[in-house]
Design a protein around this motif. Structure first.
Motif, PDB file in Angstrom:
ATOM      1  N   UNK A   1       0.838  -1.205   0.000  1.00 33.41           N
ATOM      2  CA  UNK A   1       0.000   0.000   0.000  1.00 33.41           C
ATOM      3  C   UNK A   1       0.871   1.251   0.000  1.00 33.41           C
ATOM      4  N   UNK A   2       1.896   1.280   0.862  1.00 35.40           N
ATOM      5  CA  UNK A   2       2.813   2.426   0.866  1.00 35.40           C
ATOM      6  C   UNK A   2       3.455   2.605  -0.519  1.00 35.40           C
ATOM      7  N   UNK A   3       3.841   1.498  -1.122  1.00 36.58           N
ATOM      8  CA  UNK A   3       4.461   1.540  -2.450  1.00 36.58           C
ATOM      9  C   UNK A   3       3.475   2.076  -3.490  1.00 36.58           C
ATOM     10  N   UNK A   4       2.228   1.614  -3.405  1.00 37.28           N
ATOM     11  CA  UNK A   4       1.208   2.066  -4.363  1.00 37.28           C
ATOM     12  C   UNK A   4       0.967   3.570  -4.244  1.00 37.28           C
ATOM     13  N   UNK A   5       0.901   4.080  -3.015  1.00 33.23           N
ATOM     14  CA  UNK A   5       0.692   5.516  -2.843  1.00 33.23           C
ATOM     15  C   UNK A   5       1.889   6.332  -3.341  1.00 33.23           C
ATOM     16  N   UNK A   6       3.075   5.741  -3.303  1.00 35.00           N
ATOM     17  CA  UNK A   6       4.241   6.438  -3.841  1.00 35.00           C
ATOM     18  C   UNK A   6       4.148   6.582  -5.351  1.00 35.00           C
ATOM     19  N   UNK A   7       3.443   5.669  -6.019  1.00 30.57           N
ATOM     20  CA  UNK A   7       3.411   5.633  -7.483  1.00 30.57           C
ATOM     21  C   UNK A   7       2.152   6.236  -8.086  1.00 30.57           C
ATOM     22  N   UNK A   8       1.064   6.290  -7.310  1.00 33.55           N
ATOM     23  CA  UNK A   8      -0.232   6.686  -7.860  1.00 33.55           C
ATOM     24  C   UNK A   8      -0.763   7.943  -7.175  1.00 33.55           C
ATOM     25  N   UNK A   9      -1.650   8.680  -7.835  1.00 33.31           N
ATOM     26  CA  UNK A   9      -2.374   9.748  -7.142  1.00 33.31           C
ATOM     27  C   UNK A   9      -3.165   9.187  -5.959  1.00 33.31           C
ATOM     28  N   UNK A  10      -3.386  10.003  -4.949  1.00 37.46           N
ATOM     29  CA  UNK A  10      -4.045   9.549  -3.731  1.00 37.46           C
ATOM     30  C   UNK A  10      -5.405   8.914  -4.008  1.00 37.46           C
ATOM     31  N   UNK A  11      -6.254   9.572  -4.787  1.00 36.28           N
ATOM     32  CA  UNK A  11      -7.600   9.065  -5.033  1.00 36.28           C
ATOM     33  C   UNK A  11      -7.564   7.752  -5.806  1.00 36.28           C
TER      34      UNK A  11
END
Length: 291
Positions: free
Chosen positions: A86-96
C-alpha cells in the motif's frame, strides 16, 4: 460490556478512516527517500511507543499474552506485506486512484470466502463481485503498458493481502482482544523490517522526521479509534463509513500534489462502492438476526 452508542461509534470510525488516509499521505511524502520496508519499521516504532502505554492504562497485563502466536505471526506477515504494498502504491499513484483500487479488498474477501472459510456465496453477491471488479478495471485502465509501470497491480496486491488479513481476523477475533492482535501485528512488523532498515536503509532526516512520525501516530490513533468504534456500533452500520476515505484522499491529494481524480476514477469508484454496499446488504439479509 461496552454500552452501544452508534453516533459515537460512527464518529470514531470516520476518524479512523481519516487517519488511515493521513498515514498514507505521510508515507507518500516520505517515499522519495524511504522504501516501503523502512516505512513499515518506523511506523511500528512510533505506533508501539503510543499503543503500549495506552494498553497498559486501559487493559489488564494479560492483554499482552496469547496462546496463538503462530496465528499472529501468519496474520502479521500478511498484514505487513499488505501495508508495504500500500505504501508503495501511494508512492506511485495519485491519492484518489490508490484509495479507489484498495476498495477491491471487500470484493476479494467475498470471492475468497468459499475456498478459505467454506462460506456459501449466492448469485447476487457473485454478480456484485463481478460488477465491482469491472469498476476496478475502470480505475486501473489496464493496457499492455501496465506491466512496464505496474502501479495499479501493486495497489491491487495491497488490497488482496488486506483481504487475506480480514479473513484471518475472522478466526483470530473469536479468541483474541483486538488490541492484542494489533500489538503483535505491529511488533512482528518491526522485527521483520528491522534488519533491512538498520543495515541498508536510510535513517531519519530532520526534514522528513515529522512525516515519519506522522505515519506511526496516525496508525496508532486509527487502531484505537477503530477498535473502540466496533465496541460501540454494529459492524454493518460502520462498514459504509469506509468509503469516506475517497473524500479524504481527494482532499489531501489536491492540497499536497494538486491531484484531482479523473472521470474514469470517479465512475469506477462509484461502481466499486455500490458493489461493496450490495454485498454488505445481502450479508445482512442472509443473517437478519445480526442486523
Amino acid at each position: 460490556m461496552t454500552t452501544q452508542n452508534a453516533p459515537r461509534g460512527i464518529l470514531l470510525f470516520l476518524l479512523a478512516t481519516g487517519c488511515i488516509v493521513l498515514m498514507n499521505t505521510c508515507a507518500k511524502m516520505c517515499s522519495s527517500v524511504y522504501g516501503p520496508v523502512e516505512m513499515v519499521f518506523y511506523r511500528g516504532i512510533v505506533a508501539l511507543a503510543l499503543l503500549v502505554p495506552y494498553m497498559r492504562m486501559t487493559r489488564p497485563s494479560s492483554i499482552f499474552k496469547t496462546r496463538r502466536i503462530r496465528a499472529h505471526l501468519y496474520r502479521a506477515m500478511l498484514g505487513n506485506i499488505g501495508v508495504g504494498l500500500i505504501f508503495w502504491a501511494y508512492a506511485l499513484l495519485p491519492m484518489a486512484d490508490a484509495t479507489s483500487l484498495l476498495f477491491a479488498a471487500p470484493l476479494f474477501v467475498t470471492a475468497l470466502s468459499p475456498m478459505l472459510l467454506g462460506e456459501r456465496i449466492d448469485r447476487h453477491r457473485w454478480a456484485a463481485v463481478i460488477v465491482g471488479f469491472g469498476g476496478i478495471l475502470m480505475v486501473a485502465r489496464p493496457s499492455m503498458g501496465m506491466f512496464a509501470n505496474p502501479a495499479s497491480l501493486i495497489a491491487l496486491g495491497g488490497a488482496f493481502f488486506g483481504a487475506l488479513v480480514d479473513i484471518t481476523l475472522r478466526r483470530l477475533g473469536r479468541t483474541e482482544d483486538p488490541l492484542t492482535t494489533v500489538f503483535y501485528f505491529i511488533l512482528i512488523g518491526v522485527i521483520l523490517s528491522a534488519p533491512y532498515t538498520l543495515f541498508s536503509g536510510a535513517f531519519p532526516t530532520p526534514d522528513l522526521l515529522p512525516w515519519l512520525v506522522g505515519i506511526g501516530v496516525f496508525s496508532a490513533v486509527q487502531q484505537v479509534a477503530k477498535t473502540t468504534a466496533f465496541q460501540l456500533a454494529e459492524a454493518s452500520l460502520l462498514a459504509p463509513c469506509t468509503y469516506s476515505a475517497i473524500l479524504w484522499a481527494t482532499l489531501t491529494g489536491w492540497i499536497f500534489w494538486r491531484e484531482l481524480p479523473t472521470p474514469a476514477v470517479i465512475g469506477g469508484t462509484a461502481v466499486v462502492v455500490a458493489s461493496n454496499l450490495t454485498i454488505a446488504w445481502r450479508e445482512r439479509q442472509r443473517r437478519p438476526g445480526e442486523a
